[in-house]
Write an enzyme that holds these catalytic residues in place. Structure first.
Site, short mmCIF file in Angstrom:
data_model
loop_
_atom_site.label_atom_id
_atom_site.label_comp_id
_atom_site.label_asym_id
_atom_site.label_seq_id
_atom_site.Cartn_x
_atom_site.Cartn_y
_atom_site.Cartn_z
N GLU A 115 33.16 29.47 39.18
CA GLU A 115 34.03 29.92 40.43
C GLU A 115 35.15 31.11 40.37
O GLU A 115 35.75 30.65 38.74
CB GLU A 115 35.14 28.87 40.83
CG GLU A 115 35.78 29.77 41.91
CD GLU A 115 36.65 28.43 43.09
OE1 GLU A 115 37.50 29.03 43.67
OE2 GLU A 115 36.60 28.13 41.67
N PHE A 116 35.13 32.15 40.28
CA PHE A 116 35.78 33.34 39.53
C PHE A 116 37.04 32.67 40.20
O PHE A 116 37.46 33.52 41.98
CB PHE A 116 35.60 34.69 40.33
CG PHE A 116 36.24 35.84 39.69
CD1 PHE A 116 36.47 36.10 38.75
CD2 PHE A 116 37.37 36.53 40.93
CE1 PHE A 116 37.32 37.03 37.63
CE2 PHE A 116 38.06 37.63 40.26
CZ PHE A 116 38.29 37.29 38.73
N ILE A 117 37.89 32.95 40.12
CA ILE A 117 39.93 32.82 40.71
C ILE A 117 40.53 34.32 40.15
O ILE A 117 40.80 34.51 39.47
CB ILE A 117 40.50 31.73 40.25
CG1 ILE A 117 39.80 30.49 40.37
CG2 ILE A 117 41.90 31.95 40.76
CD1 ILE A 117 40.97 28.80 40.45
N ASP A 121 45.53 20.50 26.61
CA ASP A 121 45.14 21.89 25.56
C ASP A 121 45.86 22.67 27.05
O ASP A 121 45.72 23.44 27.01
CB ASP A 121 43.87 22.05 25.61
CG ASP A 121 44.34 23.08 24.16
OD1 ASP A 121 45.35 23.18 23.67
OD2 ASP A 121 43.01 24.52 24.15
#
Length: 329
Positions: free
Chosen positions: A128-130, A233
């Site tokens: 998904e592109f956010i 991380d």
């Protein structure tokens, strides 16, 4: 680990990391269906991704391990990472971690869609592109959402993860264990100490570190440790916000572990008082938290020593020596 790549250039860098963005793609015209057999990324986007054309591919900076790109299409945008030097296993582990965090329904993470091999060599992950916002995430909301993820993400198998993964480019062993102290001593501190000995011939830090591992049990007395889903991380380059200001976390090194281990990169995360106050409202602080804090920093200092060299050795060695004095061993 601060060399990880994010979804969009975060303009966050530490001079000692020696990481520069890799910007390798140029803008192209929309792709025709005839090109499908040459590029599995385009093939997925133009079939399962439900797009009929790719209108633009643009580079996304911010990391030094993988090449990152934004694919704009008539069905929306996708985020793609590729690496010509590795097989799909690293991206598969990342996808499993993203999916586990996504399914908690708590803090926002990019939903993974597809992992696979590239033609000839290498691998890719599509997710998904956010669209990121202009500001960093709100600290109190971040603390609350992260605690909610820890509370929701539990494992009946104990401490570990279904697959091994990486923290930065360092292997992270996630073999299941019912004993947190054993797991952390063997698969986190012990693994990093062995790398330091093998890579640098550093027998001093190896020997002292193992003295600490053998004697660190008193740090965990009188607390209950449940296996919580950790990002693994969490530094500032892996934390941002979406266009609505909601926190987003990226590029995980997931496993199920003691919730306090999530703060091991706090020296690179900028967590403030409002973060911790909000976190501990959801996940109450356990006795001895302050005396255990540095044991979790140690893992990441050792990892940075192994990845980036001797500049991080003194910080790791100082933590070990302080604990040996505290424990009187």
């Amino acid at each position: 680990m601060v060399a990880h790549v994010g979804l969009i250039s975060l303009s966050v860098a530490f001079p000692s990391m020696h990481c520069l963005p890799r910007l390798g793609f140029t803008k192209r015209r929309p792709f025709a269906m005839a090109a499908l057999s040459d590029d599995p990324v385009q093939e997925w986007i133009l079939t399962e991704g439900k797009a009929t054309q790719i209108t633009r591919i643009s580079p996304v900076g911010g990391g030094c391990i993988n090449l990152a790109s934004r694919y704009d299409t008539d069905a929306g945008s996708f985020f793609v990472k590729t690496n010509r030097s590795i097989g799909p296993s690293m991206f598969e582990a990342e996808a499993i971690g993203l999916d586990a965090m996504y399914k908690t329904g708590t803090i926002r993470v990019p939903k993974p869609y597809k992992v696979g091999p590239l033609r000839n060599s290498g691998s890719y992950i599509i997710m998904e592109f956010i669209e990121f916002g202009a500001s960093r995430s709100n600290q109190s909301v971040l603390g609350k959402k992260l605690a909610e993820m820890h509370k929701a993400g539990k494992s009946e198998k104990g401490f570990g993860f279904p697959v091994d993964n990486t923290v930065g480019s360092t292997p992270q062993i996630n073999t299941w264990s019912s004993d947190w102290i054993q797991f952390y001593g063997e698969h986190r501190l012990g693994f990093q100490l062995k790398l330091a000995r093998d890579q640098y011939g550093d027998s001093t830090i190896y020997q002292k570190g193992h003295r600490l591992i053998k004697n660190m049990a008193p740090l965990f007395e009188d607390i209950v440790i449940e296996p919580c889903l950790l990002h693994g991380d969490l530094w500032s380059g892996n934390i941002t916000s979406d266009k609505d200001g909601e926190p987003v976390i990226l590029d995980p090194a997931c496993y199920y572990g003691h919730s306090e281990a999530e703060f091991g990169m706090s020296w690179c995360a900028g967590f403030g008082g409002s973060f911790y106050n909000a976190y501990f409202e959801v996940m109450p602080k356990q006795p001895g938290f302050e005396k255990r804090r540095d044991i979790y920093l140690l893992y990441h200092y050792l990892n940075h020593y192994n990845l980036f060299g001797s500049g991080y050795r003194s910080s790791a060695m100082s933590i070990i020596d302080d604990y040996l004095r505290m424990l009187n061993v």
